[in-house]
Design an enzyme around this catalytic site. Sequence first.
Site, short mmCIF file in Angstrom:
data_model
loop_
_atom_site.label_atom_id
_atom_site.label_comp_id
_atom_site.label_asym_id
_atom_site.label_seq_id
_atom_site.Cartn_x
_atom_site.Cartn_y
_atom_site.Cartn_z
N ASP B 380 0.83 -1.20 0.00
CA ASP B 380 0.00 0.00 0.00
C ASP B 380 0.87 1.26 0.00
O ASP B 380 1.77 1.40 0.84
CB ASP B 380 -0.87 -0.05 1.27
CG ASP B 380 -1.91 1.04 1.33
OD1 ASP B 380 -2.97 0.87 0.70
OD2 ASP B 380 -1.65 2.07 2.00
N GLU B 409 1.35 -0.66 -5.10
CA GLU B 409 0.12 0.12 -5.23
C GLU B 409 0.50 1.60 -5.13
O GLU B 409 0.23 2.26 -4.14
CB GLU B 409 -0.91 -0.26 -4.16
CG GLU B 409 -2.26 0.40 -4.36
CD GLU B 409 -2.53 1.60 -3.44
OE1 GLU B 409 -3.59 2.20 -3.59
OE2 GLU B 409 -1.69 1.94 -2.58
#
Lengths: 652, 652
Positions: B380, B409
């Site tokens: 993330d 990401e």
Amino acid sequence: MKTPESLFAQGRKRVIIEGVTPQVDGGRFAAKRVTGDRVEVGADIYADGHDEISAWLLYRREEERRWRETPMQPLVNDRWQGFFEVRELGRYRFTLMAWVDAFGTWRRDLQKRVAAGQDIALQFLIGAQLIEDTTADLKRSEAAQLRTYMEQLRSDAVEETKLRVSLDDELAAMMARSPHKDRIVQLDRELPLVVDRERARFSAWYEMFPRSCGGGFTEAQARLPYVAEMGFDILYLPPIHPIGHTHRKGKNNRPVAESEDVGSPWAIGSEEGGHKAIHPELGTLDDFREFLLKAKEHGLEIALDIAFQCSPDHPYVKEHPQWFRWRPDGTVQYAENPPKKYEDIFPLDFDTADWQALWEELKSVFLYWIEQGVRAFRVDNPHTKPLRFWEWLITDVKRLHPDVLFLSEAFTRPKIMYQLAKLGFTQSYTYFTWRNTRQDLTEYFTELTQTEVRNFFRPSLWPNTPDILHEYLQTGGRPALMVRFILAATLGANYGIYGPPYELGEHVPRESGSEEYLDSEKYQTRYWDLDRPDSLKPLIARVNRIRRQNPALQGDWSLRFHPAGNDQLIAYSKATDSLDNIIVVVVNLDPYHPQSGWLNLPLEEFHLPMQASFRAHDLLTGAHYTWFGPYNYVALNPYGQPAHIFSLERPT
Amino acid sequence: MKTPESLFAQGRKRVIIEGVTPQVDGGRFAAKRVTGDRVEVGADIYADGHDEISAWLLYRREEERRWRETPMQPLVNDRWQGFFEVRELGRYRFTLMAWVDAFGTWRRDLQKRVAAGQDIALQFLIGAQLIEDTTADLKRSEAAQLRTYMEQLRSDAVEETKLRVSLDDELAAMMARSPHKDRIVQLDRELPLVVDRERARFSAWYEMFPRSCGGGFTEAQARLPYVAEMGFDILYLPPIHPIGHTHRKGKNNRPVAESEDVGSPWAIGSEEGGHKAIHPELGTLDDFREFLLKAKEHGLEIALDIAFQCSPDHPYVKEHPQWFRWRPDGTVQYAENPPKKYEDIFPLDFDTADWQALWEELKSVFLYWIEQGVRAFRVDNPHTKPLRFWEWLITDVKRLHPDVLFLSEAFTRPKIMYQLAKLGFTQSYTYFTWRNTRQDLTEYFTELTQTEVRNFFRPSLWPNTPDILHEYLQTGGRPALMVRFILAATLGANYGIYGPPYELGEHVPRESGSEEYLDSEKYQTRYWDLDRPDSLKPLIARVNRIRRQNPALQGDWSLRFHPAGNDQLIAYSKATDSLDNIIVVVVNLDPYHPQSGWLNLPLEEFHLPMQASFRAHDLLTGAHYTWFGPYNYVALNPYGQPAHIFSLERPT
């Protein structure tokens, strides 16, 4: 590849620096500039997140120890830019450093908080802490100055005062310059630049056989005003050394010479000497030095042709037989490209075990002529000698004499031509000689001037040479000669012609399908009627004067091609950075028929009005045209005027 | 820059090696490949003159000491090419060496002399000398073998025999492999490659909130057949850790949670544990391991989401307060992007003086889950943590576990996205999510698949995520969902969707202008009617089956776009190297209207007949079309079939 251990050791360095320009093969070679240039350095510089970054360009002359520093500025998309000026000849280096600017980030966010009406009381204490953290690494005087700011932020002064202190520009500048040492990211290399004199970028060459001036250097002095009046900068002479007699070639390259045949200047060396000697028929060393001085008085620089090959009579053959390849039958291996044989030329054997002495001797040839006052050399066929030899020789010669120019006469495969430029040749012959169509010229000169190639390859455009009379010149008549000359002199800030055959319109090949001149001066002496009424001398003089008066034509990087709605018309522009000199050239490439079309110019880029009139001044004829908008009609007749050289003038 | 002295020391090395591919930033980073790949290595290799060159590709696994060698072959224009296969996971290195092949040059010229009918008697003696010069450096057995050739060339055998000996292939091969040591040019660096498992190149991901399956991992097991039936390879779960309660967000990101609100899985950590703990409502570690095993039985690999941020309740806050930024008022600096504030998230302070312990702890989070059997991680927001941290972490983890996949990401600026890929992320999210037009898709995917970017950046295409419901999906109805799914699954060998909202057609944003889902699963538990008749499940299953059955769709490098004469139609192909599988996809990007056009395919490149019919088999519908020539008509109705996935079949 870095190991996890080395990455861990650099854990506090958050900034990435990459994509640095200019660089040639990752810094393996020097990018080229000339004195007075403002060097633009670009780089991608960024870090994780959104913090502010402080980035600096460091530069120095190679022999200096201390770096000078100048700040880089962000453009868009994480691209940064900085500049420095190169005022002196020789080598420079530059590198970059950058770090996350914690104080700058805090300062930027403070402004956002103020704009959003947030409570900022706490922020002053955070800023003060950032200042305090920095003072430890500083000199006492700087630390004291910073401490004053810090104390103000921690005082009970009103918010307005603290805000003014927080946003103080001097404070910001001091903090941006004061990173923690372990946060500084330095580019992992120093990138080299070589700075030449201005003539490396802008020069007009005239090649001439001195023996065709009716004698030696003394007689050739009389030709100097003629060349100077045409506006050339450099007068380049084919080899001036004694010419061999063994297997000497006759007129038109006949295999056997007559007794009166003078031989090719490129069959270098006889009992009278080699590469450091002067052909007795040209005169003495003193005559040559006198010629150099006279040339200088006419504003002409003399360039010599250095061709490292020997006639069978060259002194090297006896004095250094180990520098030649001997065959099992006891003869020397002459030059050949099987099945072709060139028995009048012995190539030097760079594979010799004695190569080190050979290299040193060849370097001493350059140093010898430099000592006589020569500062420009045209090097014959450099691509047939080891590439590292040239890199060593040029680097070493320029270390002592950074003003020397080396022109590479390599008409060979593209990557070798580029390699010779990378390794040090100041200028390079190009494929211009064979590029005649609009599309070919556009593609080739876009590659040379609008890609990274321009950092190392300085094109020199020659419409003809003693070896190359292109078919276009053989068949196109006087218009073809005019067209190719104007293209060379305006597409290229550096160009040259081989005269007097060029300006006098010589165009007959030795035989059909050949690019050799009939009765070439390579093999015989020619006498020229320089006063012929159809001589191109006035055109050449005019174009060279236009080049000198218009700085836009003195470099290649601004070259842009423009549509003219007709494949036979090529149109292009060159402009100064400030746009105070914009030259637009339109040439009719068809030497047989009038051609016309609608020229389409990017007026917005030129800062010219899209909806008002402006003037186009044809510098070739003196005519003035009033143009309106980007589309304007041009018509060129090869039998009258095959080209325009316009200067665009702003409406007053 | 090399000094004249270092160049002089390398004076016998005549070959230049440059322009080597693949390399990423001059070898600073590894190019990426997967097991079984045939690595194509290219280079510009040349020397002065026209001598023959012998060039070799050297490669090894990083932990091996001995290089393997394979010859390079010349293509055109001084470009050379070689290949090697990478069969094992982990890191490889390769480099190049080359030298002037004196014997090969002699051999080539001998053939030319023979063809020209020249006397070649002397040549045999020259060849014999070249052989003799070589034997000194060789092992005794090889030297003896060469000496046999040499003696034959010096014997009084007839010319025919000597010519046969001279041109003997084994002799040529031995001589090409036996240079003088001081002539060998070795590339100045070893270039790294990282070899991943095949799934790095070809994978279909399905993102799902396990808490929405009606309980914890045990209940979520029941969802596995559903995901497997759709043909996905990887089932990716948002963070599975305990969720903080301080400043917990309510439904639809409301600033204050109700007591029953479940909170965002990205607000990681509570008294029940942090990044190595499992949310008690999802189950125990044993439940998770059981879930992994069951998933594997269904052919599904589980990927975890690693988000390095903490809720205020994360154990790190108490145990390692030095890993957070404390403000002068004694509070921790929460996440913010001034003036925005995210008080439920404490970012980790990578500027902490204790950063080394922080790095080690974060690495141990990956190692912990790897130990439980996880081999794929979606990371993330990696762009908000130091880039060198990730390079260190990924390099170190893959040293132990070369089969681990890291999906980045990062939806951020282009250079940072590329840097994350260069430094080690196996796959990367892309801007696909916001590229909806033919031109945007064409430009972007040409850059990703047809430039050097493909050596380090493996795109993963997501039409939606829990954070991104693009306007096109909000307004385009079921056709839009079909279109974006088919584009993702065929433009990208790696792609993923966030379901069940995707296949069930969720399309209402939280508010107008937002890309957030209304009633997002990020903040609340949702229960889904998986059996809805309008579910895209059958389409998804069909497309994933097509991907598995057609190797052309299992990589991105063959992607080519084709005109279809209509800006609303995008057409592209992928093909295997052998052209035994050619897939052509045509998609109607307009979700509202039927569109048609004339597809224009490069049949010659596909080795398909220009003047005969061939079959296009629509793998989506099973329909067969008989096509003739490069132009064929296609019409697509968004309410019926918005896309074709054709397999082109050769005439039999």
